[in-house]
Design a protein around this motif. Structure first.
Motif, PDB file in Angstrom:
ATOM      1  N   ASP A   9       0.870  -1.175   0.000  1.00  0.00           N
ATOM      2  CA  ASP A   9       0.000   0.000   0.000  1.00  0.00           C
ATOM      3  C   ASP A   9       0.903   1.220   0.000  1.00  0.00           C
ATOM      4  O   ASP A   9       1.472   1.595   1.029  1.00  0.00           O
ATOM      5  N   ALA A  10       1.065   1.845  -1.166  1.00  0.00           N
ATOM      6  CA  ALA A  10       2.026   2.936  -1.307  1.00  0.00           C
ATOM      7  C   ALA A  10       1.694   4.128  -0.423  1.00  0.00           C
ATOM      8  O   ALA A  10       2.575   4.920  -0.085  1.00  0.00           O
ATOM      9  N   ALA A  11       0.439   4.280  -0.005  1.00  0.00           N
ATOM     10  CA  ALA A  11       0.047   5.441   0.784  1.00  0.00           C
ATOM     11  C   ALA A  11       0.168   5.213   2.285  1.00  0.00           C
ATOM     12  O   ALA A  11       0.311   6.163   3.054  1.00  0.00           O
ATOM     13  N   ARG A  12       0.112   3.953   2.719  1.00  0.00           N
ATOM     14  CA  ARG A  12       0.078   3.686   4.158  1.00  0.00           C
ATOM     15  C   ARG A  12       1.267   2.885   4.664  1.00  0.00           C
ATOM     16  O   ARG A  12       1.566   2.901   5.857  1.00  0.00           O
ATOM     17  N   LEU A  13       1.955   2.168   3.791  1.00  0.00           N
ATOM     18  CA  LEU A  13       3.049   1.313   4.223  1.00  0.00           C
ATOM     19  C   LEU A  13       4.155   2.146   4.850  1.00  0.00           C
ATOM     20  O   LEU A  13       4.485   3.234   4.374  1.00  0.00           O
ATOM     21  N   GLU A  14       4.732   1.624   5.916  1.00  0.00           N
ATOM     22  CA  GLU A  14       5.826   2.333   6.575  1.00  0.00           C
ATOM     23  C   GLU A  14       7.022   2.431   5.624  1.00  0.00           C
ATOM     24  O   GLU A  14       7.431   1.446   5.019  1.00  0.00           O
ATOM     25  N   LEU A  42       8.961  13.238  -0.273  1.00  0.00           N
ATOM     26  CA  LEU A  42       9.119  14.692  -0.213  1.00  0.00           C
ATOM     27  C   LEU A  42       8.511  15.274   1.065  1.00  0.00           C
ATOM     28  O   LEU A  42       9.130  16.095   1.744  1.00  0.00           O
ATOM     29  N   VAL A  43       7.298  14.829   1.387  1.00  0.00           N
ATOM     30  CA  VAL A  43       6.561  15.433   2.495  1.00  0.00           C
ATOM     31  C   VAL A  43       6.940  14.834   3.846  1.00  0.00           C
ATOM     32  O   VAL A  43       7.163  15.552   4.824  1.00  0.00           O
ATOM     33  N   GLU A  44       7.010  13.498   3.909  1.00  0.00           N
ATOM     34  CA  GLU A  44       7.233  12.837   5.194  1.00  0.00           C
ATOM     35  C   GLU A  44       8.708  12.745   5.572  1.00  0.00           C
ATOM     36  O   GLU A  44       9.066  12.895   6.743  1.00  0.00           O
ATOM     37  N   LEU A  45       9.571  12.491   4.574  1.00  0.00           N
ATOM     38  CA  LEU A  45      10.996  12.321   4.863  1.00  0.00           C
ATOM     39  C   LEU A  45      11.810  13.573   4.556  1.00  0.00           C
ATOM     40  O   LEU A  45      13.014  13.594   4.822  1.00  0.00           O
ATOM     41  N   HIS A  46      11.177  14.560   3.949  1.00  0.00           N
ATOM     42  CA  HIS A  46      11.844  15.815   3.591  1.00  0.00           C
ATOM     43  C   HIS A  46      13.045  15.579   2.672  1.00  0.00           C
ATOM     44  O   HIS A  46      14.069  16.242   2.791  1.00  0.00           O
ATOM     45  N   VAL A  74       1.368  18.314  -8.079  1.00  0.00           N
ATOM     46  CA  VAL A  74       0.480  19.477  -8.261  1.00  0.00           C
ATOM     47  C   VAL A  74      -0.849  19.226  -7.561  1.00  0.00           C
ATOM     48  O   VAL A  74      -1.395  20.100  -6.866  1.00  0.00           O
ATOM     49  N   GLU A  75      -1.364  18.011  -7.730  1.00  0.00           N
ATOM     50  CA  GLU A  75      -2.650  17.655  -7.131  1.00  0.00           C
ATOM     51  C   GLU A  75      -2.587  17.775  -5.604  1.00  0.00           C
ATOM     52  O   GLU A  75      -3.477  18.354  -4.967  1.00  0.00           O
ATOM     53  N   ALA A  76      -1.506  17.250  -5.025  1.00  0.00           N
ATOM     54  CA  ALA A  76      -1.356  17.307  -3.572  1.00  0.00           C
ATOM     55  C   ALA A  76      -1.127  18.740  -3.092  1.00  0.00           C
ATOM     56  O   ALA A  76      -1.675  19.167  -2.061  1.00  0.00           O
ATOM     57  N   ARG A  77      -0.351  19.501  -3.842  1.00  0.00           N
ATOM     58  CA  ARG A  77      -0.098  20.898  -3.464  1.00  0.00           C
ATOM     59  C   ARG A  77      -1.393  21.705  -3.443  1.00  0.00           C
ATOM     60  O   ARG A  77      -1.668  22.459  -2.508  1.00  0.00           O
ATOM     61  N   GLU A  78      -2.202  21.541  -4.484  1.00  0.00           N
ATOM     62  CA  GLU A  78      -3.453  22.280  -4.557  1.00  0.00           C
ATOM     63  C   GLU A  78      -4.412  21.857  -3.444  1.00  0.00           C
ATOM     64  O   GLU A  78      -5.187  22.670  -2.927  1.00  0.00           O
ATOM     65  N   LEU A  79      -4.344  20.569  -3.075  1.00  0.00           N
ATOM     66  CA  LEU A  79      -5.186  20.086  -1.992  1.00  0.00           C
ATOM     67  C   LEU A  79      -4.790  20.735  -0.670  1.00  0.00           C
ATOM     68  O   LEU A  79      -5.647  21.198   0.099  1.00  0.00           O
ATOM     69  N   PHE A  80      -3.472  20.806  -0.395  1.00  0.00           N
ATOM     70  CA  PHE A  80      -2.999  21.417   0.842  1.00  0.00           C
ATOM     71  C   PHE A  80      -3.237  22.929   0.854  1.00  0.00           C
ATOM     72  O   PHE A  80      -3.435  23.528   1.907  1.00  0.00           O
ATOM     73  N   LYS A  81      -3.228  23.532  -0.306  1.00  0.00           N
ATOM     74  CA  LYS A  81      -3.449  24.985  -0.389  1.00  0.00           C
ATOM     75  C   LYS A  81      -4.915  25.333  -0.209  1.00  0.00           C
ATOM     76  O   LYS A  81      -5.279  26.472   0.103  1.00  0.00           O
ATOM     77  N   GLY A  82      -5.788  24.356  -0.424  1.00  0.00           N
ATOM     78  CA  GLY A  82      -7.213  24.591  -0.262  1.00  0.00           C
ATOM     79  C   GLY A  82      -7.903  24.948  -1.546  1.00  0.00           C
ATOM     80  O   GLY A  82      -9.092  25.291  -1.550  1.00  0.00           O
ATOM     81  N   ILE A  83      -7.162  24.904  -2.677  1.00  0.00           N
ATOM     82  CA  ILE A  83      -7.786  25.220  -3.967  1.00  0.00           C
ATOM     83  C   ILE A  83      -8.760  24.113  -4.364  1.00  0.00           C
ATOM     84  O   ILE A  83      -9.833  24.364  -4.910  1.00  0.00           O
ATOM     85  N   ALA A 100      -5.007  13.437   4.822  1.00  0.00           N
ATOM     86  CA  ALA A 100      -5.641  13.636   6.131  1.00  0.00           C
ATOM     87  C   ALA A 100      -4.695  13.287   7.274  1.00  0.00           C
ATOM     88  O   ALA A 100      -4.910  13.723   8.419  1.00  0.00           O
ATOM     89  N   THR A 101      -3.641  12.497   6.991  1.00  0.00           N
ATOM     90  CA  THR A 101      -2.690  12.116   8.043  1.00  0.00           C
ATOM     91  C   THR A 101      -1.585  13.147   8.237  1.00  0.00           C
ATOM     92  O   THR A 101      -0.806  13.034   9.187  1.00  0.00           O
ATOM     93  N   ILE A 102      -1.488  14.111   7.340  1.00  0.00           N
ATOM     94  CA  ILE A 102      -0.436  15.129   7.439  1.00  0.00           C
ATOM     95  C   ILE A 102      -0.896  16.244   8.363  1.00  0.00           C
ATOM     96  O   ILE A 102      -1.876  16.956   8.071  1.00  0.00           O
ATOM     97  N   LYS A 103      -0.187  16.409   9.470  1.00  0.00           N
ATOM     98  CA  LYS A 103      -0.597  17.400  10.472  1.00  0.00           C
ATOM     99  C   LYS A 103      -0.266  18.825  10.018  1.00  0.00           C
ATOM    100  O   LYS A 103      -1.116  19.720  10.094  1.00  0.00           O
ATOM    101  N   ASP A 104       0.961  19.067   9.585  1.00  0.00           N
ATOM    102  CA  ASP A 104       1.365  20.415   9.183  1.00  0.00           C
ATOM    103  C   ASP A 104       1.214  20.552   7.670  1.00  0.00           C
ATOM    104  O   ASP A 104       2.153  20.327   6.908  1.00  0.00           O
ATOM    105  N   GLN A 105       0.048  20.913   7.229  1.00  0.00           N
ATOM    106  CA  GLN A 105      -0.242  20.970   5.797  1.00  0.00           C
ATOM    107  C   GLN A 105       0.421  22.177   5.133  1.00  0.00           C
ATOM    108  O   GLN A 105       0.730  22.128   3.942  1.00  0.00           O
ATOM    109  N   GLN A 106       0.670  23.228   5.884  1.00  0.00           N
ATOM    110  CA  GLN A 106       1.372  24.379   5.318  1.00  0.00           C
ATOM    111  C   GLN A 106       2.814  24.003   4.983  1.00  0.00           C
ATOM    112  O   GLN A 106       3.332  24.363   3.917  1.00  0.00           O
TER     113      GLN A 106
END
Length: 379
Positions: A9-14, A42-46, A74-83, A100-106
């Motif tokens: 599961d690419a979205a949930r697997l550790e 990019l988001v979780e491991l920086h 792009v899709e994820a960025r626009e989602l976090f931006k609220g567009i 929904a699991t990302i706490k610091d969306q900014q």
């Protein structure tokens, strides 16, 4: 060995460090999963976008990966931006659940924005393209020229070397060894194909053979010995055959072909022809016994007893067959050695390098893998 498996599961697997193997057949969503993994890295491991390496097989696949990964970011960025509103009709549920699991969306938005600025620096290559880049960037470490060009296909150079070998080493031979080699390999391409296994690695070629001159002497000696025997005993042998064949002592096929076979032997061993007769090995007692009619002479012991007093050149024909096999093997090994040294030299002169030369092997054996049985060689 741990043979346990888990659903990928690419979205949930550790995300784990080290080597992770994912088994996936066609149409199982490999490109989608890679896009999701890049997003999470990019988001979780920086991990900066330029620190991520993705290699695939074709240029078309790299272009699709670049497009799909960029679209996902792009899709994820626009989602976090609220567009984009998190509606299942607009976005796939996997992305929504992960976001929904990302706490610091900014912070996630900032990381994705930076990644999209640097998207052209993403390391998405074909395997060939990645190796080419490493050779250029690490020229000092690799010992190559800075402008070396990595070629995926160097068959044209191999063909040139094979053609030159054919002209210089086979055309100049005496008629008999030349006829034997061209009878087995009618073109340079077929000779080259018989040693293609050497390109699997850069190790030692086995078996090692001696000088060509030695095997040519071996062939001439064996041929002279059998020809001398034939001159003295062929008439007696022919008499035995002509008495036994009409009686049905031999198999039907052998009986029908006997006259042509015996004539071809006479022409070959008298020097009138350099074409090796079919079934030369039948001049050996054990091999000829296999052609006896089993319904009339039953059992191997009786067959050998039947031929016990026949004048047959067992030793002489065995030596000639061994010499022919040595000749063919020696020239295959010599061509393989020539390819190993000459192809690399010619590529270096052109400022190029073969892709397979980057892969190291252990050893290569040509013996027993000639691509032709001895019976076919002599046929």
């Amino acid at each position: 060995m741990n043979n346990s498996y888990e659903i990928f599961d690419a979205a949930r697997l550790e995300l784990k460090k080290g080597v992770n193997l994912v088994e996936a057949s066609a149409g199982t969503g490999k490109t989608y999963a890679i896009g999701m993994l890049v997003l999470r890295a990019l988001v979780e491991l920086h991990v900066p976008i330029e620190k991520i390496l993705i290699v695939t097989f074709t240029k078309a696949a790299t272009e699709e990966l670049k497009s799909r990964i960029r679209a996902r970011l792009v899709e994820a960025r626009e989602l976090f931006k609220g567009i984009l509103e998190p509606k299942e009709s607009e976005l796939d549920k996997t992305l929504l659940d992960w976001a929904a699991t990302i706490k610091d969306q900014q912070a996630a938005f900032n990381l994705l924005q930076l990644a999209l600025y640097d998207i052209d620096r993403a390391g998405i290559f074909t395997i060939h393209g990645f190796c080419q880049r490493m050779l250029v960037e690490q020229a000092l470490e690799s010992g190559q020229l800075f402008d070396v060009e990595l070629l995926a296909d160097i068959n044209h150079v191999r063909n040139e070397v094979s053609d030159d070998f054919w002209r210089s080493r086979i055309y100049s031979l005496d008629p008999l060894p030349c006829a034997l080699l061209t009878g087995c390999f009618s073109t340079p391409e077929k000779l080259l194909a018989s040693v293609s296994v050497v390109f699997a690695g850069n190790g030692r070629i086995e078996p090692q053979v001696g000088p060509v001159e030695d095997v040519l002497i071996q062939l001439k000696t064996a041929m002279d010995s059998l020809a001398s025997w034939w001159l003295q005993h062929s008439s007696k042998l022919y008499a035995r055959f002509t008495a036994s064949v009409p009686e049905g002592s031999f198999k039907k096929q052998f009986s029908e072909d006997f006259e042509h076979w015996f004539l071809s032997l006479t022409n070959f061993l008298s020097g009138k022809s350099f074409l090796v007769p079919n079934n030369l090995h039948l001049l050996g007692r054990k091999q000829l016994a296999g052609e006896l009619n089993g319904t009339k002479i039953r059992g191997d012991a009786k067959k050998l007893a039947y031929l016990a007093d026949w004048p047959l050149p067992d030793c002489e024909v065995e030596l000639l067959l061994a010499a022919i096999e040595s000749l063919i093997l020696t020239f295959r090994v010599k061509l393989a050695e020539e390819l190993r040294s000459e192809v690399s030299r010619r590529l270096e002169q052109q400022g190029t390098m073969g892709f397979n030369d980057l892969i190291l092997g252990l050893s290569v054996s040509l013996k027993g893998n000639r691509g032709h049985s001895l019976k076919k060689i002599l046929g």
